[in-house]
Design an enzyme around this catalytic site. Structure first.
Site, PDB file in Angstrom:
ATOM      1  N   LYS A  80       0.844  -1.189   0.000  1.00 27.39           N
ATOM      2  CA  LYS A  80       0.000   0.000   0.000  1.00 27.39           C
ATOM      3  C   LYS A  80       0.887   1.249   0.000  1.00 27.39           C
ATOM      4  O   LYS A  80       1.921   1.272   0.672  1.00 27.39           O
ATOM      5  CB  LYS A  80      -0.884  -0.047   1.250  1.00 27.39           C
ATOM      6  CG  LYS A  80      -1.985   0.995   1.333  1.00 27.39           C
ATOM      7  CD  LYS A  80      -2.815   0.756   2.602  1.00 27.39           C
ATOM      8  CE  LYS A  80      -3.975   1.708   2.745  1.00 27.39           C
ATOM      9  NZ  LYS A  80      -4.797   1.399   3.939  1.00 27.39           N
ATOM     10  N   SER A 155      -9.799   0.991   3.200  1.00 19.84           N
ATOM     11  CA  SER A 155      -9.018   1.895   2.386  1.00 19.84           C
ATOM     12  C   SER A 155      -7.928   1.215   1.562  1.00 19.84           C
ATOM     13  O   SER A 155      -7.392   1.798   0.627  1.00 19.84           O
ATOM     14  CB  SER A 155      -8.366   2.949   3.277  1.00 19.84           C
ATOM     15  OG  SER A 155      -7.435   2.333   4.165  1.00 19.84           O
ATOM     16  N   SER A 179      -9.800  -1.729   7.232  1.00 19.04           N
ATOM     17  CA  SER A 179      -9.311  -1.401   5.891  1.00 19.04           C
ATOM     18  C   SER A 179      -8.586  -2.516   5.155  1.00 19.04           C
ATOM     19  O   SER A 179      -8.224  -2.354   3.988  1.00 19.04           O
ATOM     20  CB  SER A 179      -8.394  -0.179   5.942  1.00 19.04           C
ATOM     21  OG  SER A 179      -9.159   0.991   6.075  1.00 19.04           O
TER      22      SER A 179
END
Lengths: 485, 94
Positions: A80, A155, A179
């Site tokens: 990420k 997310s 997330s």
């Protein structure tokens, strides 16, 4: 060997070790898929083709010379874009960091490199990890590979989409309120949030420090075990890092050790079955619980009354912590600065106005409010007390049962744009995941079926603090009951 | 508690965030509904709780106060929007 990128890491590692395949071939198969579907899904912000292939070649040379290799030697991992990578742009999905090149690697990146993993790229995300759909990214939304009209969750939606679309074998996300587990559920893959402090947060750009946790995605629970073992462990650079090791023996495919004793007790929190849960999800999770029961394990209903206040507590604490953490984006040390300002105050205010998106601004304002004089006791302090009540309830329930079982999300993947106009509606998608973050326990989401439209649904297994290994064992057991997709 | 655009403006100012009139109105509306929802925490009985503890209790992480290898000045300043010599450059403060 065809379609190497569709295999799991534990399968690939044995093929790599016996030299039936090379790390370069494997990396190329992932890069080819990124070429094919990466732009359309918008799963990556930065693809690291050159350094990935270089690392793969290095691993192949090591193996051909019979030199020792790391535990993930040659396995592609996407990370990420909230994890600092030395010399590689790290944006957090934000305009304010669009030109930020960290001068150091996050501890997890260093550990992946030491394990000879192939870091294949940096994935898209909701800005500063604030969101549940990956629609709040300054680099555009990520699409769900199962149905591109729908969100992948968030997310960490870019990482989830990349694993689902076979653009990588493994991926790292972060799970502050769900997330990783929520996008894993919406994409039909596995996602694991370790105990708070199990994985160092050094080099993870902070959102809500008492809740943030780096967490992996994979195609099954064995792969989650494999990468969790690599990334966890004490780090003196993170003062909240747990000293003890949570994964005891070296990975051996859990041979002979996968079984859970039949005396294992699963608790079903009744608060997870209330209003807002889609009937199809209820049915799928119930079906799995029946299988667990039929397999001879004990299943009983339990109650944790404070769970129903989870989202409320979470949005007070996470916004408070975010308003403080994001004060660092001031246009001075790194990130973007606007050109047009009269004085210092205006430089700060205009820089932050131009650099942050709407969801980040909303949360900074709410967080500033709940911490402000006159409201601190009623909101922030009260929320921390409710959090303590919740922690006590979890401690009590784990005296009676070994794990909690329930849905990961209230519904399957929703459509792009469906919840962006109503922040509260978006927040409620995390209703079953946030309590885990508030009390710092490990939890894994695995697929438990598809709805009529073919969209995956997930269930989560929650365990007590530091029982990460047996939570993953339980997930492997559930997968063996034939409930995976 | 209902958020008025003037409240949004007040907290945005504390947070050093410039907002348009449109944003103030929109955030006031959205944050009012969020505040109404989070107000439910008042209903949870917390009378037995005197203070809260950290998520996973740990002893303090002490270390010796010694100089160790760290970033060079060039590396530390490499991302700065503006600099002069070995310093971050900002608008006049005093």
């Amino acid at each position: 060997m065809g379609e190497l990128n569709r295999k799991k890491a534990w399968e690939l590692l044995s093929l790599l070790d016996t030299k039936e395949i090379s790390a370069v071939e494997l990396t190329q198969s992932c890069l080819a898929e990124i070429d094919r579907s990466g732009k359309k899904l918008n799963s990556f912000i930065t693809v690291l083709s050159d350094s990935a292939l270089e690392k793969a070649r290095e691993v192949d040379v090591k193996r051909s010379k019979g030199l020792p290799v790391g535990r993930l030697a040659g396995v592609p991992v996407a990370v990420k874009d909230i994890l600092c990578t030395k010399g590689v742009r790290t944006t957090c999905g934000s305009r304010i960091l669009q030109n930020f090149f960290p001068p150091y690697d996050a501890t997890v990146i260093r550990k992946l490199k030491e394990a000879d993993a192939v870091v294949i790229g940096k994935t898209n995300m909701d800005e500063f990890a604030m969101g549940s759909s990956t629609e709040h990214s300054a680099f555009g939304p990520t699409l769900n590979p199962i149905d591109p009209a729908r969100v992948p969750g968030g997310s960490s939606g870019g990482s989830a989409a990349a694993v689902t679309a076979h653009q990588t074998i493994l991926a790292l996300g972060t799970d502050t309120g769900g997330s990783v587990r929520q996008p894993a559920s919406l994409c039909g893959i596995a996602g694991f949030r370790p105990t708070y402090g199990a994985v160092s947060r050094y080099g993870l750009v902070a959102f809500a420090s008492s809740l943030d946790q780096i967490s992996p995605f994979a195609k099954d629970a064995r792969d989650l075990w494999l990468i969790s073992d690599v990334i966890s462990g004490h780090d003196r650079r993170d003062s909240t890092s747990i000293p003890e090791r949570l994964f005891d023996y070296p990975y051996s495919g859990f041979k002979g050790k996968a079984g859970l004793p039949k005396t294992t007790r699963f608790g079903i929190p009744k608060e997870f079955w209330g209003e807002g849960l889609a009937p199809e999800v209820r049915e799928a999770v119930r079906g799995t619980i029946d299988k667990v029961s039929k397999a001879g394990y004990e299943v009983e209903e339990v109650s944790l009354p404070a769970l129903s206040a989870g989202i409320a507590v979470y949005y007070i604490i996470c916004t408070a912590e975010a308003s403080s953490n994001l004060a660092r984006y001031d246009g001075v040390k790194y990130g973007v600065r606007v050109n047009d300002y009269a004085d210092l105050f205006e430089m700060y205010a205009k820089t932050r106005a131009a650099g942050f998106g709407a969801e980040v601004k909303r949360r900074i304002i709410l967080g500033t409010y709940v911490l402000s004089a006159g409201y601190y006791d009623a909101y922030y302090l009260k929320a921390q007390k409710v959090r303590a009540v919740m922690k006590k309830e979890f401690a009590e329930v784990f005296k009676k049962v070994d794990f909690l079982l329930g849905p990961t999300t209230p519904s399957a993947a929703f459509k792009l744009g469906e919840k962006t106009d109503d922040p509260l509606e978006m927040y409620l998608n995390d209703i079953y995941t946030v309590p885990v973050n508030l009390v710092g326990v490990p939890a894994v989401s695995i697929p438990c079926g598809k709805n009529r439209e073919g969209l995956p649904m997930g269930l989560q297994i929650i365990g007590p603090q530091k029982k990460d290994e047996i939570v993953l064992k339980a997930a492997i057991m559930l997968e063996s009951l034939g409930i995976k997709l | 508690m209902t958020f008025q655009p003037s409240d949004v403006e007040r907290y945005a100012k504390l947070a050093r965030l410039a907002l348009s009139e449109e944003e103030k109105a929109r955030f006031a509306r959205e944050l009012s509904s969020v505040l109404e929802y989070v107000g439910q925490i008042q209903k949870v009985d917390t009378s037995g709780i005197t203070e809260y503890e950290t998520v996973v209790p740990l002893p303090p992480a002490w270390r010796e106060d010694v100089v160790e290898p760290s970033l060079s000045v060039e590396e530390a300043l490499a991302n700065a929007p503006d600099r002069k010599d070995n310093f971050f450059k900002v608008p006049r403060v005093l």
